[in-house]
Design an enzyme around this catalytic site. Structure first.
Site, PDB file in Angstrom:
ATOM      1  CE  LYS A  30     115.920  13.164 -13.082  1.00 43.63           C
ATOM      2  NZ  LYS A  30     114.929  13.059 -14.137  1.00 43.63           N
ATOM      3  NE  ARG A  58     107.357  11.935 -14.362  1.00 44.62           N
ATOM      4  CZ  ARG A  58     108.639  11.684 -14.565  1.00 44.62           C
ATOM      5  NH1 ARG A  58     109.228  10.676 -13.941  1.00 44.62           N
ATOM      6  NH2 ARG A  58     109.361  12.425 -15.383  1.00 44.62           N
ATOM      7  CE1 TYR A  65     120.516  -6.476  15.860  1.00 42.74           C
ATOM      8  CE2 TYR A  65     121.216  -5.540  13.754  1.00 42.74           C
ATOM      9  CZ  TYR A  65     121.048  -5.428  15.120  1.00 42.74           C
ATOM     10  OH  TYR A  65     121.393  -4.283  15.746  1.00 42.74           O
ATOM     11  CG  MET A  78     121.274   2.025  10.573  1.00 46.01           C
ATOM     12  SD  MET A  78     120.781   2.984  12.003  1.00 46.01           S
ATOM     13  CE  MET A  78     119.247   2.221  12.460  1.00 46.01           C
TER      14      MET A  78
END
Ligand SMILES: *Cc1c(COP(=O)(O)O)cnc(C)c1O
Length: 819
Positions: A489, A586, A714, A763
């Protein structure tokens, strides 16, 4: 794997078999242990070995693939297959070993046997490079060093060989004696003894004793006193040759001088100083080179010759890389070596990665000593047929001269690499998997460059061997017959999609599981045929699920009703998996739901419950062991009630990775391995026994000097009180490098040193402090690897390895390799 041939009756005698021969004149030249298709199956002898899987189950398949000769341990098969030969023995593996030992006994070549904790394969491959210059060498393929690998390796010895180099590896007591009888070495090399793979032994001394059994009969033993305490008496070997970096020895290494890309080794040998230069700088390569140096001296090569040869050692070129190519091609880069056995390995890898139907091989001349061109290229031609290659591009004068031997529809030939690159536009490549395999001197890396997409400088490298090693690690803990479901997964926990599924399929896991239907569809489109369980089967995707033969996990009554309602009336026995909630809270059907569930299942012909499972909430944590036991007993109660109305016994499974490690008595019929495949298991101290699968690398884009009053990034968050040097690297939070790792919380490895981040993570990039380090633009930076691990990164920001791994964003290129 070809050797001379034996008559089946001869073999029956050698292995003391009771034989049932319908074709007593059969001739055997290959030994096989799996049922895959072969070019000339009639000459193969199939050994039905009982390991994790029982080889007897594959006889049917092998027979359909044309095999007619079998060594088995059960009577009665001869009636089922009247046209086959059966040799019945008590222990099939033993028979394989006896046959190999007999083969070895009749061959009069010199044999070097290698064992030790690390370095066996590299030392073997390097000795092959060093000694292949003046010997006809036969050696173990890859790291074939096990109870099965060794006999298959030794079986390759042919009339033409005058030197054998074989490695032996053991995992528990009593194994080495068997390997010693098969290899029967004249020269022994003990590389080293470390704590690795310790599990099967009482302690280090026991392990050493067991390893030394390989050398009982050797003429010459090469080892280092640094690894063997002086009090170990009675070392085998008529003559000894020792090497050491710390104490007196025949080869006493006195200096190791590191250069930027090579290392100078100085040593005392027979009271004189000698030296050599090796083109490597890492510690493991240095030790392996010293071992080769010692071996060459011990067997009598002149000092100067050895120096020359060591200087030309090449990195062991068995590393295959899988990269995305131009026009939707996949490229397998194996541009370092070219000999028959590595070609065969690379072709297997090509077949295992079957994302494209079309398979292309770009191949250089092979340098195979001891074979006439005519024989060599005929052999290659039949290999290509066997491995179903569609298209061949041959590069080099020898392969070109023998192009008539290749019976392929699509083929073309070029005299050299430059010639091919100049005419590249005439060759069209699209939607195919291309294996690029060439001897070093052909410089096929130039071809790779032309065929691949530009790789973004941040890559996640996935070591497929390590992943397989981890799979084997867990399999070895399973009782016989227990199946494995591999959890792939979330893009295989962030490591990839079909590349990993293909590998798992090839190595015969029984089931795959994904989270969403989309993931399952992607796997089907990439040619995965294994059954696939979908854990969150959304109703909007039911239709696609049925079309792609994906099997839903049914976790609620409502979902079951929806699915039943959706299935057309003529559907019968559609496979589903029932998920029981025994404490996770769950997804899952609870005990109280059974009164609704049972009637729905009872009346139904449309569905077949293939498995019933539950998920443990704290399998790794001894604090909650009582709860784990409670979960499992609830599971068993529910299972029993369901089975009563089913007339069937669905597969039972409860264990995840840590469960396998901690609860050997709860394996039931299957286990579900997830994070363990990728090298993590909180239930194993320091992940002992597991290998690192994923390495995240980036590069330096710029270097700046910062004054004490300046700030970095930043919000002016980065400050170097005394000034210093920073490196900007190409990874940021959009790549999955969390902002929480800013301001020194996160660290990366630059030039072997762990350095902190400076200021905020941006980023697409971030800054590292590299004051005092010799670094330059373009240098590689390790975000995590086997030294600075994902677990370390996770710990710094109080999360778990699962999250770090799955967060590596999809824009980071995955590169797979296989060695
Ligand atoms: C993810 C998952 C697993 C695998 O767990 P690991 O701890 O990664 O081994 C097993 N079972 C289920 C139901 C899962 O969702």
């Amino acid at each position: 794997m070809k050797a001379e041939s034996y008559q089946i009756q001869e073999i029956a005698q050698i292995v003391h078999a009771q034989s049932f021969l319908s074709a007593p004149s059969a001739t055997i030249s290959h030994l096989v242990i799996d049922s895959r298709k072969l070019n000339d199956p009639e000459y193969a002898l199939f050994f039905a070995i009982r390991g994790q899987r029982d080889g007897h189950q594959f006889i049917e398949h092998a027979y359909r693939n044309g095999m007619r000769n079998f060594v088995v341990s059960t009577l009665g098969l001869e009636e089922k297959y009247p046209h086959a030969n059966f040799l019945v023995v008590e222990d099939v593996l033993l028979a394989l070993q006896q046959l190999a030992a007999e083969h070895r006994r009749t061959k009069h070549l010199k044999v070097i046997g290698i064992t030790g904790s690390n370095g066996k394969t590299i030392v073997k491959e390097w000795l092959y490079q060093l000694l292949g210059i003046d010997h006809q060498v036969v050696r173990s393929p890859k790291s074939y060093n096990s109870q099965i690998g060794v006999p298959l390796s030794v079986w390759q010895i042919g009339q033409e060989h005058n030197l054998g180099i074989f490695e032996a590896g053991i995992s528990t007591d009593g194994e080495m004696e068997k390997l010693a009888a098969i290899i029967a070495p004249d020269v022994g090399i003990l590389t080293n003894i470390r704590e690795a793979h310790d599990e099967g032994f009482e302690n280090k001394t026991e392990k050493l004793k067991e390893k030394l059994k390989l050398f009982q009969e050797v003429e010459l033993l090469i080892y280092s006193p640094d690894y063997i305490a002086a009090d170990v008496l009675g070392l085998p070997g008529k003559t000894k040759f020792t090497w050491s970096t710390q104490q007196a020895a025949d080869l006493r290494v006195i200096a190791i001088e590191h250069g930027p890309s090579n290392t100078v080794l100085k040593a005392l040998y027979k009271n004189e100083e000698i030296s050599c230069v090796i083109p490597f700088t890492d510690a493991a390569s240095i030790e392996n080179a010293i071992i080769c140096w010692a071996t060459m001296l011990a067997i009598g090569y002149p000092v100067h010759d050895i120096g020359d040869r060591l200087g030309k050692l090449a990195r062991v070129g068995m590393r295959l890389q899988l990269i995305n190519g131009i026009d939707n091609c996949s490229i397998i880069d194996d541009s370092y070596s070219a000999d028959l056995s590595s070609l065969s390995i690379a072709l297997d890898f090509l077949n295992q990665q079957n994302q494209h139907v079309k398979k292309t091989l770009i191949l250089s001349d092979l340098v195979e000593t001891g074979k006439l061109d005519e024989v060599l290229y005929r052999e290659i031609s039949s290999l290509l047929q066997e491995k179903k290659i569609d298209r061949l591009i041959g590069i080099g004068e020898h392969i070109s001269a023998h192009q008539h031997l290749f019976a392929l529809k699509e083929k073309s030939f070029y005299k050299d690499t430059t010639d091919f690159i100049e005419q590249l536009l005439n060759e069209h490549f699209a939607n195919e998997t291309i294996l690029v395999k060439g001897a070093r001197k052909f410089e096929f890396e130039k071809i790779i460059k032309r065929l691949t997409q530009k790789i973004h400088d941040t890559v996640l490298e996935i070591n497929l061997n390590a992943l397989l090693g981890n799979l084997q690690f867990y399999r070895s803990k399973l009782s016989s017959g227990v199946k494995t479901m591999a959890m792939v997964k979330a893009f295989s926990y962030g490591s990839g999609t079909f590349e990993i599924a293909n590998l798992l399929q090839y190595h015969k896991v029984d089931y795959l599981a994904v989270a969403y239907v989309d993931e399952g569809i992607a796997l089907r489109k990439a040619g995965i045929g294994l059954p696939i369980m979908v854990m969150s089967p959304e109703p909007s995707a039911f239709d696609a699920m049925v079309r792609f033969k994906l099997e839903p996990e049914i976790y609620s009554i409502e979902l079951l009703q929806n699915f039943l309602h959706f299935l057309p009336t003529d559907v019968k026995d559609f496979p589903i998996h029932l998920k029981l909630d025994t404490g996770m809270h769950r997804l899952g059907i609870e005990l109280v739901d059974l009164s609704l569930l049972l009637p729905l299942l009872k009346e139904n012909q449309k569905l077949k419950v293939v498995s019933i499972f539950t998920h443990l909430v704290a399998s790794d944590d001894s604090q909650h062991d009582e709860f784990t036991e409670y979960q499992v007993s609830t599971y068993q109660t529910m299972y029993t009630s369901i089975v009563e109305i089913l007339n069937d016994k669905p597969i039972r499974h409860v264990l995840n990775t840590s469960g396998i490690t901690r609860w050997p008595n709860m394996q039931f019929d299957m286990v579900r391995i997830g994070i363990g495949l990728y090298g993590f298991d909180t239930a194993l101290p320091n992940g002992r026994g597991l290998q690192t699968v994923a390495v995240l690398k980036t590069t330096i884009s710029q270097i700046k000097l910062i004054a004490p009053n300046e700030t970095v990034g930043y919000g002016r968050k980065g400050v170097l009180p005394n000034g210093g040097k920073i490196a900007t690297v190409k990874i940021g939070y959009a790549d999955g490098y969390s902002r929480a790792l800013g301001s020194g919380v996160g660290k990366m490895l630059v030039a072997g040193k762990l350095v902190p981040t400076v200021g905020a993570i941006c980023m697409d990039m971030c800054m590292l402090e590299v004051t005092g380090l010799h670094v330059k633009v373009g240098d590689e930076v390790m975000v995590f690897n086997e030294e600075h691990t994902i677990a370390d990164v996770a710990k710094a920001i109080h999360t778990i390895p699962y999250e770090i791994l799955t967060n590596v964003s999809q824009r980071v290129k995955r590169v797979y390799y296989y060695e």
